[in-house]
Design an enzyme around this catalytic site. Structure first.
Site, PDB file in Angstrom:
ATOM      1  N   LYS A  32       0.817  -1.209   0.000  1.00  0.00           N
ATOM      2  CA  LYS A  32       0.000   0.000   0.000  1.00  0.00           C
ATOM      3  C   LYS A  32       0.853   1.263   0.000  1.00  0.00           C
ATOM      4  O   LYS A  32       0.506   2.246  -0.652  1.00  0.00           O
ATOM      5  CB  LYS A  32      -0.959   0.015   1.186  1.00  0.00           C
ATOM      6  CG  LYS A  32      -0.318   0.208   2.558  1.00  0.00           C
ATOM      7  CD  LYS A  32      -1.367   0.234   3.652  1.00  0.00           C
ATOM      8  CE  LYS A  32      -0.748   0.323   5.029  1.00  0.00           C
ATOM      9  NZ  LYS A  32      -0.091   1.592   5.306  1.00  0.00           N
ATOM     10  N   THR A  33       1.994   1.243   0.693  1.00  0.00           N
ATOM     11  CA  THR A  33       2.862   2.422   0.725  1.00  0.00           C
ATOM     12  C   THR A  33       3.364   2.749  -0.672  1.00  0.00           C
ATOM     13  O   THR A  33       3.384   3.914  -1.090  1.00  0.00           O
ATOM     14  CB  THR A  33       4.050   2.201   1.690  1.00  0.00           C
ATOM     15  OG1 THR A  33       3.541   1.938   2.999  1.00  0.00           O
ATOM     16  CG2 THR A  33       4.950   3.421   1.727  1.00  0.00           C
ATOM     17  N   ASP A 214      -3.944   7.391   5.030  1.00  0.00           N
ATOM     18  CA  ASP A 214      -3.446   6.034   5.260  1.00  0.00           C
ATOM     19  C   ASP A 214      -4.064   5.479   6.549  1.00  0.00           C
ATOM     20  O   ASP A 214      -4.431   6.240   7.445  1.00  0.00           O
ATOM     21  CB  ASP A 214      -1.922   6.072   5.374  1.00  0.00           C
ATOM     22  CG  ASP A 214      -1.308   4.684   5.442  1.00  0.00           C
ATOM     23  OD1 ASP A 214      -1.953   3.726   4.972  1.00  0.00           O
ATOM     24  OD2 ASP A 214      -0.187   4.559   5.968  1.00  0.00           O
ATOM     25  N   GLU A 215      -4.144   4.169   6.665  1.00  0.00           N
ATOM     26  CA  GLU A 215      -4.685   3.489   7.851  1.00  0.00           C
ATOM     27  C   GLU A 215      -6.060   4.052   8.236  1.00  0.00           C
ATOM     28  O   GLU A 215      -6.341   4.353   9.401  1.00  0.00           O
ATOM     29  CB  GLU A 215      -3.704   3.622   9.039  1.00  0.00           C
ATOM     30  CG  GLU A 215      -2.311   3.108   8.776  1.00  0.00           C
ATOM     31  CD  GLU A 215      -2.219   1.584   8.723  1.00  0.00           C
ATOM     32  OE1 GLU A 215      -3.269   0.925   8.760  1.00  0.00           O
ATOM     33  OE2 GLU A 215      -1.105   1.060   8.635  1.00  0.00           O
ATOM     34  N   GLN A 245      -7.686  -4.956  10.057  1.00  0.00           N
ATOM     35  CA  GLN A 245      -6.638  -4.508  10.979  1.00  0.00           C
ATOM     36  C   GLN A 245      -7.101  -3.339  11.841  1.00  0.00           C
ATOM     37  O   GLN A 245      -6.283  -2.576  12.354  1.00  0.00           O
ATOM     38  CB  GLN A 245      -5.378  -4.121  10.200  1.00  0.00           C
ATOM     39  CG  GLN A 245      -4.726  -5.280   9.475  1.00  0.00           C
ATOM     40  CD  GLN A 245      -3.379  -4.921   8.884  1.00  0.00           C
ATOM     41  OE1 GLN A 245      -2.403  -4.698   9.597  1.00  0.00           O
ATOM     42  NE2 GLN A 245      -3.308  -4.843   7.569  1.00  0.00           N
ATOM     43  N   ARG A 582       2.509  -9.918  11.052  1.00  0.00           N
ATOM     44  CA  ARG A 582       3.785  -9.202  11.241  1.00  0.00           C
ATOM     45  C   ARG A 582       4.950 -10.086  10.790  1.00  0.00           C
ATOM     46  O   ARG A 582       6.062  -9.593  10.553  1.00  0.00           O
ATOM     47  CB  ARG A 582       4.023  -8.828  12.717  1.00  0.00           C
ATOM     48  CG  ARG A 582       3.027  -7.888  13.378  1.00  0.00           C
ATOM     49  CD  ARG A 582       2.721  -6.657  12.561  1.00  0.00           C
ATOM     50  NE  ARG A 582       1.558  -6.884  11.728  1.00  0.00           N
ATOM     51  CZ  ARG A 582       1.246  -6.158  10.656  1.00  0.00           C
ATOM     52  NH1 ARG A 582       2.049  -5.174  10.275  1.00  0.00           N
ATOM     53  NH2 ARG A 582       0.171  -6.405   9.938  1.00  0.00           N
TER      54      ARG A 582
END
Length: 680
Positions: A32-33, A214-215, A245, A582
């Site tokens: 996504k980044t 973002d997020e 998430q 993670r």
């Protein structure tokens, strides 16, 4: 075009979108980044949108820094798009526009520790819990409610909330008096400015014509309201997030923001990023299977781009000491095989579980860092230093003055300070101005010390710039000398030296750095900003959000610890999903049959998440040392640690365990078989 080289079709679809609202549903490790930064570069470099008309918001300084570096590399020009955290944006916004609230822009941002001290001062005669009051105030601010609105909402009832609302009002008056803003104000005050002036909101919306968040699953009510205001004149908003998430409901995050986004804006484009570039197949399979048990989700499935990898390890132990020994042994094997220590992390759901792991690491001399421990700027000696600098930035800051007046010790007693406070209140002057009146205190020694202090402050205030101030500060205040006589002297003095070095480094980078700007930057730092040590990391699952490691150990996978009792089970499952994803190469899960917790040893059962992710094994393989509890029959005498001795009246099979009906002195209870032992 070259800009899109290396992107998959879904990423290109998202990165090339220009006008209108868009939801990018981005799974863990789905790039996504890269997608966000490519789209920003595309808008600026290819479409011709001025960088000043873009706004990209994140939740951590680390994420903002990574995005800025990548975006600028792609743009390859002198363009400087605004890319920062929500709170940094709020700080910059208030610096420029807080006068619209009839306030000066030389405000100081306080942290939660300062906020608690202020509330203690306000509520010194109250039996109410200060943390509870602060939580109430924070909750109110994050739903965009000021103290007057809350009091109005509660005016017809009599309960603790009404008392808290009154403290909220007094607290806000205190902040206003000293021109303080707390962390929540960095969002609430900008919203109030935008809400109070529609034309101004339109002007700001025209400045920020292309907004990216973002997020987005972590946004709260207040952040959503700010974004809506910034979209007053357009709907060019792109939000990127993962409903699977969303793990911050306890601090106000609203998963509904991302779930309902398509209904809150017109003609929303939906793009799903499902290809995972982080984890091996075995890890993704477990994550996908687990999260499918949640009902409140938009739905997506992570697709592995790597091989299947090693199977997930599950460690079973009798207690936390054996668990720690097993993990230490495995970590030593990894280190001996040249695994970088900073590619290993131990995660837990409940903070108390870190104790046994920390003790084991110290015993085995394994270097580690507890990420969710005390932050550098929250240490006592550093807080003292910051209080001095705050006071020098604003000598009307009575709150900071009271902290530093006896650091180092000057023999100015509480009764003397109280007299000065009463005089200041009566004369409507600052505490520092009151100190300059020597007639209030009869003690010549106290007056001499006060005068020395006043002279030092005046000398420091005469410094021409921040560089000169820092050069003279230690020489005149002698804070290091004071802490040389305290407990942990070496560490405290070293911390003060590090603070000076850090500030001097910032001054070298910007000779015009203002003291207020430096102080406010400190308030925006987070735990992850210090994530650069060459050691193993221990952290809560919440603290691990946004991070990734080759090897991840998740401890405490038992009912009551993960998931936590009486919790939102869907959010707990999302937490487990975050923890699992993670890991890049190998995932290690740990289950213990008992733990010493809150003063007693508790018998535990494996987390339901193991079974839900299809990783669980039969009962007998969980705890090899556990006695067989399946031989009870009607009529047996058994002993329970609370109810004492009783007689079994019936035995009912319940999956992997038995339910026993037991008569304890005439009272019949149903107890799981593992909670009793036979009486011979």
């Amino acid at each position: 075009m070259n800009l899109f080289k290396g992107l998959n079709p879904s990423q290109i679809e998202a990165a090339s979108h220009i006008d209108g609202a868009m939801l990018i549903l981005a799974g863990a490790g789905s790039g996504k980044t890269k997608t966000i930064t490519t789209r920003l570069a595309y808008l600026i470099k290819e479409v011709g949108i001025p960088a000043s008309n873009t706004l990209t918001l994140t939740f951590t300084n680390k994420a903002a820094s990574v995005m800025r570096t990548r975006a600028l590399a792609l743009i390859n020009s002198y363009s400087n798009p605004l890319l920062c955290t929500f709170h940094k944006f709020g700080l910059m916004f208030l610096r420029m526009h807080i006068e619209k609230l009839n306030r000066k822009n030389d405000f100081i941002v306080i942290d939660s520790d300062d906020a608690k001290k202020i509330l203690k001062e306000i509520a010194d005669d109250s039996k109410e819990n200060i943390s509870t009051i602060l939580h109430f105030i924070s909750t109110c601010k994050n739903i965009a409610k000021n103290s007057n609105e809350i009091l109005k909402d509660l005016e017809t009832i009599e309960n603790s909330d009404k008392t808290y609302a009154k403290y909220y009002q007094k607290y806000q008056d205190y902040l206003l008096k000293y021109n303080f803003v707390d962390f929540d104000d960095l969002l609430l005050l900008p919203y109030q400015i935008l809400e109070n002036d529609l034309e101004f909101a339109k002007t700001q919306s025209n400045i920020y014509q292309y907004i990216t968040v973002d997020e987005y699953q972590d946004t709260n009510t207040l952040q959503y309201k700010i974004l809506k205001k910034l979209c007053t004149s357009h709907e060019n908003i792109c939000v990127v997030g993962d409903d699977d998430q969303s793990i911050y409901g306890w601090r106000g995050a609203k998963i509904e923001n991302i779930l309902n986004f398509q209904n809150q804006f017109d003609n929303v484009k939906l793009v799903k990023l499902e290809q995972n570039y982080r984890s091996v197949g075995s890890i993704l399979n477990a994550a996908n299977i687990l999260i499918e048990h949640n009902k409140k989700r938009l739905g997506k499935t992570l697709v592995c781009t790597k091989d299947h990898g090693e199977e997930i390890n599950i460690f079973y132990s009798d207690d936390e000491k054996k668990e720690s020994d097993i993990i230490c042994k495995k970590i030593k094997e990894l280190l001996n095989n040249n695994t970088p220590s900073n590619e290993i992390a131990v995660l837990f759901r409940v903070n108390a579980l870190s104790r046994a792991i920390e003790e084991a690491f110290m015993r085995e001399k394994i270097a580690y860092k507890l990420l969710s421990g005390m932050r550098f700027y929250e240490r006592l000696e550093i807080k003292d230093l910051i209080a001095y600098l705050r006071f020098l930035a604003n000598t009307e800051d009575d709150f900071s003055l009271k902290r530093i007046i006896n650091r180092p010790k000057r023999g100015i007693g509480e009764s003397s300070i109280k007299k000065f406070e009463e005089y200041a209140k009566k004369e409507k002057i600052s505490l520092f101005e009151a100190l300059c009146n020597p007639n209030l205190i009869s003690s010549k020694k106290t007056n001499r010390e006060i005068q020395k202090f006043i002279n030092i402050i005046h000398e420091l205030l005469e410094c021409q710039n921040l560089k000169q101030l820092i050069e003279q500060f230690e020489e005149k205040i002698k804070l290091k000398d004071f802490y040389k006589e305290q407990i942990d002297a070496e560490d405290r003095v070293a911390n003060i030296s590090e603070f000076y070095a850090n500030l001097n480094d910032k001054i070298k980078q910007d000779e015009n750095l203002k003291l207020n700007d430096f102080l406010n930057e400190i308030s925006l730092l987070s735990d992850q900003d210090g994530l650069d040590s060459d050691c193993i990391y221990i952290m809560s699952v919440h603290a691990s959000k946004g991070l990734e490691f080759d090897h991840v150990f998740i401890i405490g996978l038992e009912e009551g610890f993960f998931p936590v009792d009486n919790s939102d089970i869907e959010e707990e499952r999302r937490l487990a999903y975050v923890a699992i994803t993670r890991a890049k190469k190998q995932l290690h899960l740990s289950v213990s049959s008992s733990r010493f917790y809150r003063g007693s040893r508790t018998k535990l059962f494996p987390s339901r998440f193991l079974e839900e992710s299809r990783l669980s094994k039969s009962k007998s393989s969980y705890f090899t040392s556990q006695k067989n509890t399946s031989n009870y029959k009607k009529g047996d005498l058994v002993k329970h640690k609370i109810f004492g001795i009783g007689r079994i009246t019936s035995v009912i099979k319940n999956g992997k365990e038995e339910r026993l009906k037991i008569n304890f002195g005439g009272i019949e209870r149903t107890i799981l078989s593992s909670f009793v032992e036979g009486v011979i």
